[in-house]
Motif scaffolding. Structure first.
Motif, PDB file in Angstrom:
ATOM      1  N   TYR A 168       0.042   0.754  -8.342  1.00  0.00           N
ATOM      2  CA  TYR A 168      -1.218   0.498  -7.795  1.00  0.00           C
ATOM      3  C   TYR A 168      -0.761   0.861  -6.304  1.00  0.00           C
ATOM      4  O   TYR A 168       0.265   1.151  -5.688  1.00  0.00           O
ATOM      5  N   VAL A 169      -2.183   1.025  -5.423  1.00  0.00           N
ATOM      6  CA  VAL A 169      -2.166   1.294  -3.906  1.00  0.00           C
ATOM      7  C   VAL A 169      -1.887   0.309  -3.083  1.00  0.00           C
ATOM      8  O   VAL A 169      -3.159  -0.444  -3.280  1.00  0.00           O
ATOM      9  N   GLY A 170      -1.184  -0.314  -2.538  1.00  0.00           N
ATOM     10  CA  GLY A 170      -1.237  -1.214  -1.429  1.00  0.00           C
ATOM     11  C   GLY A 170      -2.163  -1.297  -0.392  1.00  0.00           C
ATOM     12  O   GLY A 170      -2.636  -0.143   0.135  1.00  0.00           O
ATOM     13  N   SER A 171      -2.375  -2.217   0.373  1.00  0.00           N
ATOM     14  CA  SER A 171      -3.523  -2.277   1.446  1.00  0.00           C
ATOM     15  C   SER A 171      -2.861  -1.320   2.745  1.00  0.00           C
ATOM     16  O   SER A 171      -3.734  -0.919   3.260  1.00  0.00           O
ATOM     17  N   ASP A 172      -1.506  -0.879   2.543  1.00  0.00           N
ATOM     18  CA  ASP A 172      -0.997  -0.307   3.570  1.00  0.00           C
ATOM     19  C   ASP A 172      -0.744   1.172   3.221  1.00  0.00           C
ATOM     20  O   ASP A 172      -0.411   2.185   3.876  1.00  0.00           O
ATOM     21  N   GLY A 173      -1.519   1.488   1.700  1.00  0.00           N
ATOM     22  CA  GLY A 173      -1.492   2.827   1.596  1.00  0.00           C
ATOM     23  C   GLY A 173      -0.370   3.279   0.591  1.00  0.00           C
ATOM     24  O   GLY A 173      -0.250   4.286   0.270  1.00  0.00           O
ATOM     25  N   VAL A 174       0.739   2.408   0.761  1.00  0.00           N
ATOM     26  CA  VAL A 174       1.845   2.771  -0.101  1.00  0.00           C
ATOM     27  C   VAL A 174       1.625   2.595  -1.425  1.00  0.00           C
ATOM     28  O   VAL A 174       1.275   1.507  -2.207  1.00  0.00           O
TER      29      VAL A 174
END
Ligand code: FES
Length: 298
Positions: A272-278
């Motif tokens: 998954y892509v975190g809210s920080d784009g990681v």
């Protein structure tokens, strides 16, 4: 008929027999001493030259003993047995009884030598069992069953750089680790190949609807055939190639094997892509990594 007529050529052996029995016995005893010396040297820290010397004594003693036994204690031919009447003459019976008496003594000594031989071989086998087992390396423990991927693990490169969803173009590929376990040879089982196969969410199989955000797919790098690292991505066919035995895995269908000896697909890591784009993993793998083996049942 005399005893020596029955077994021609046995005369020399009869003379040398007591001496050679001692030689054989001493050889086996030397072998046992050499083996014990080898074991003691190994356990106190090992010294290659000394170990080599003791190994020479251990094996050489057994070798000299067996060769001497075969050459000097086992009767050598040719044998000539003369036919005689059904009833033996009294002198032949006397000769046979005398021979039998001597033979019983030899049988007793032969048992003793056999025990010495068994002891030399047994001690050699037992003492060398421990270095042999130790040379197999540390016990793997649970390391073959679990990886360090878990919910929220950050994807990082081998040098520890965090991987963002914006890092790869479509067709790009890189090797990643869970943060904190990057670049350690002992964590080869954690290696994952990250492929960007499209710029939209990808579903490789039913039940994996959320595993491939923005076209990113991640699979274990450990080949399910013999454990080689699967590191070659053919962008045109969207297949991963294992260089060892040329197994091909189709990325878009969950790394199912389409060619070669690999018996099952590469396990897929849900992303998954975190809210920080990681880029992060949703969890660990849901199936065993690498080749199957009998203890694991997969
Ligand atoms: S180890 Fe990959 S195909 Fe054999």
């Amino acid at each position: 008929m005399s005893d020596t007529q029955l077994f021609e050529g046995a005369g020399d052996q009869e003379i040398r027999r007591p001496l050679m029995e001692k030689v054989v016995a001493i050889s086996f005893i030397v072998s046992v001493i050499g083996t014990i010396g080898l074991g003691v040297t190994y356990w106190v820290g090992g010294q290659p030259q000394v170990e080599g010397g003791f190994l020479f004594l251990a094996l050489g003693g057994i070798g000299v003993g067996i060769v001497s036994w075969g050459k000097y204690l086992v009767p050598q031919g040719p044998y000539v047995q003369e036919r005689h009447e059904m009833k033996s003459a009294p002198e032949d019976l006397d000769a046979m009884h005398a021979s039998l008496s001597r033979g019983l003594g030899q049988v007793g000594r032969r048992k003793f030598l056999l025990r010495l031989l068994g002891g030399a071989v047994g001690v050699f086998g037992i003492i060398n069992l421990f270095p042999f087992l130790r040379s197999l390396g540390p016990v793997p423990g649970k390391s073959l069953f679990v990886t360090n991927w878990k919910h929220g693990s950050e994807l990082v490169t081998a040098d520890g750089r965090t991987v963002l969803a914006s890092d790869l173009e479509v067709g790009g590929v890189m090797t990643v680790f869970p943060k904190g376990f990057e670049g350690e040879p002992s964590n080869a089982i954690d290696q994952v190949i990250l492929v960007r196969a499209a710029d939209y969410d990808l579903v490789t199989r039913p039940g994996r609807e959320t595993w491939g955000p923005q076209g990113y797919l991640a699979f274990s790098k450990v080949c399910t055939h013999a454990g080689c690292p699967v590191g070659l991505y053919q962008e045109l066919t969207q297949q991963l190639l294992c260089p060892c035995h040329q197994s091909l895995f189709d990325v878009l269908t969950g790394a199912t094997n389409v060619f070669g000896p690999a018996p099952r697909p590469l396990p897929q890591l849900p992303l998954y892509v975190g809210s920080d784009g990681v880029l992060r993993s949703q969890s660990g793998f849901d199936e065993p990594i690498g080749p199957g083996f009998w203890e694991r049942g997969a």
